[in-house]
Design a protein around this motif. Structure first.
Motif, PDB file in Angstrom:
ATOM      1  N   ASN A 112       0.846  -1.187   0.000  1.00 46.24           N
ATOM      2  CA  ASN A 112       0.000   0.000   0.000  1.00 46.24           C
ATOM      3  C   ASN A 112       0.888   1.247   0.000  1.00 46.24           C
ATOM      4  OD1 ASN A 112       0.871   0.363   2.650  1.00 46.24           O
ATOM      5  ND2 ASN A 112      -1.066  -0.232   3.566  1.00 46.24           N
ATOM      6  N   ILE A 113       0.293   2.428   0.100  1.00 39.85           N
ATOM      7  CA  ILE A 113       1.081   3.662   0.011  1.00 39.85           C
ATOM      8  C   ILE A 113       2.010   3.842   1.209  1.00 39.85           C
ATOM      9  CG2 ILE A 113      -0.502   4.874  -1.511  1.00 39.85           C
ATOM     10  CD1 ILE A 113      -1.628   6.313   0.945  1.00 39.85           C
ATOM     11  N   ASP A 114       1.763   3.095   2.302  1.00 43.83           N
ATOM     12  CA  ASP A 114       2.651   3.145   3.467  1.00 43.83           C
ATOM     13  C   ASP A 114       3.758   2.109   3.377  1.00 43.83           C
ATOM     14  OD1 ASP A 114       1.124   5.177   4.656  1.00 43.83           O
ATOM     15  OD2 ASP A 114      -0.295   3.704   5.441  1.00 43.83           O
ATOM     16  N   GLY A 115       3.746   1.273   2.340  1.00 40.58           N
ATOM     17  CA  GLY A 115       4.778   0.261   2.150  1.00 40.58           C
ATOM     18  C   GLY A 115       4.438  -1.091   2.750  1.00 40.58           C
ATOM     19  N   LEU A 116       3.269  -1.231   3.394  1.00 40.18           N
ATOM     20  CA  LEU A 116       2.904  -2.505   4.009  1.00 40.18           C
ATOM     21  C   LEU A 116       2.474  -3.509   2.944  1.00 40.18           C
ATOM     22  CD1 LEU A 116       0.950  -1.280   7.159  1.00 40.18           C
ATOM     23  CD2 LEU A 116       3.229  -2.297   7.075  1.00 40.18           C
ATOM     24  N   SER A 127      -2.365   4.295  -5.369  1.00 43.96           N
ATOM     25  CA  SER A 127      -2.975   3.384  -4.401  1.00 43.96           C
ATOM     26  C   SER A 127      -1.946   2.494  -3.737  1.00 43.96           C
ATOM     27  CB  SER A 127      -4.016   2.489  -5.082  1.00 43.96           C
ATOM     28  OG  SER A 127      -5.108   3.267  -5.494  1.00 43.96           O
ATOM     29  N   GLY A 128      -0.804   2.341  -4.352  1.00 42.58           N
ATOM     30  CA  GLY A 128       0.234   1.481  -3.815  1.00 42.58           C
ATOM     31  C   GLY A 128       1.323   1.296  -4.835  1.00 42.58           C
ATOM     32  N   TYR A 129       2.167   0.279  -4.592  1.00 46.32           N
ATOM     33  CA  TYR A 129       3.313   0.055  -5.462  1.00 46.32           C
ATOM     34  C   TYR A 129       3.486  -1.436  -5.724  1.00 46.32           C
ATOM     35  CZ  TYR A 129       4.382   4.802  -3.998  1.00 46.32           C
ATOM     36  OH  TYR A 129       4.311   6.134  -3.750  1.00 46.32           O
ATOM     37  N   CYS A 166       7.257  -4.727   5.401  1.00 40.34           N
ATOM     38  CA  CYS A 166       7.012  -3.325   5.051  1.00 40.34           C
ATOM     39  C   CYS A 166       8.178  -2.870   4.169  1.00 40.34           C
ATOM     40  CB  CYS A 166       6.916  -2.479   6.319  1.00 40.34           C
ATOM     41  SG  CYS A 166       6.546  -0.743   5.986  1.00 40.34           S
ATOM     42  N   ASP A 180      10.473  -0.112   2.708  1.00 39.90           N
ATOM     43  CA  ASP A 180      10.910   1.215   3.133  1.00 39.90           C
ATOM     44  C   ASP A 180      11.037   2.106   1.900  1.00 39.90           C
ATOM     45  OD1 ASP A 180      12.015   3.435   4.293  1.00 39.90           O
ATOM     46  OD2 ASP A 180      13.574   2.334   5.380  1.00 39.90           O
ATOM     47  N   GLY A 235       7.184  -4.551   9.837  1.00 42.02           N
ATOM     48  CA  GLY A 235       6.090  -3.595   9.984  1.00 42.02           C
ATOM     49  C   GLY A 235       5.407  -3.643  11.338  1.00 42.02           C
TER      50      GLY A 235
END
Length: 193
Positions: free
Chosen positions: A8-12, A63-65, A79, A81, A132
């Motif tokens: 997701n956008i937080d890397g989780l 939305s994410g990566y 997660c 980084d 995470g």
């Protein structure tokens, strides 16, 4: 084809997706709002948009990566980084620019004065996957949990309880039988006297 993690956008970490074997790097995917319906568009090309720019659709949001670096084993909640990745990409770009400048300067010199050709030095890639969860959350996850009895264990416990009830009833039966025998013996002795 190979599996690539989606974050997701937080890397989780969210899940894996199949990508081409040559896929590498970090590629954003976007969500588009069309009449209130969320459509997730993914791209598996190793082409990234410039920082802060989205595809042509003005309503697109990251939305994410999709990550071209596999998740290492041993993480409870992986997660990625993203800040370290961006710093690494900047360092690689700076090293590449420095090499190209040094190479241009070297090539501009007369052949007699050149010396050794410049060597391209790429920075080492840092550990980009991190844990995470906090140490407290990991401790909570890894502490021994009381085992739920299986069906076999439950039936076995019930059978032992029934066996104990049977033994108790047998003992009560024997005690009452002994009392009856004692009473019959007293009755017989009274009849004989």
């Amino acid at each position: 084809m190979k599996a690539a993690p989606i974050v997701n956008i937080d890397g989780l970490y969210l899940e894996d997706t199949l990508v081409d074997d040559t896929f590498s790097g970090v590629v954003p995917f976007y969500s588009n709002m069309h009449h209130g319906i969320l459509d997730v568009l993914t791209t598996t090309e190793n082409v990234t948009q410039p920082e802060g720019e989205a595809p042509n659709d003005s309503e697109s949001n990251i939305s994410g990566y999709i990550i071209g670096i596999p998740v290492p084993p041993g993480l409870f909640r992986p997660c990625f980084d993203l800040a370290s990745w961006n710093a690494y990409e900047s360092a690689v770009s700076a090293a590449q620019n420095s090499y190209h400048e040094a190479l241009s300067d070297w090539q501009a010199l007369p052949k007699e004065l050149r010396g050794d050709m410049p060597v391209r030095e790429t920075p080492l890639q840092p550990a980009l996957w991190i844990e995470g969860l906090t140490p407290e959350e990991i401790e909570e996850l890894t502490k021994p949990q009381p085992e739920e009895p299986t069906e076999v264990d439950r039936i076995g416990t019930e059978m032992v309880a029934r066996e104990l009830e049977v033994i108790e009833l047998r003992q009560q039966n024997e005690a009452q039988g002994a009392q009856i025998v004692g009473l019959e013996l007293r009755l017989l002795s009274l009849e004989n006297s």
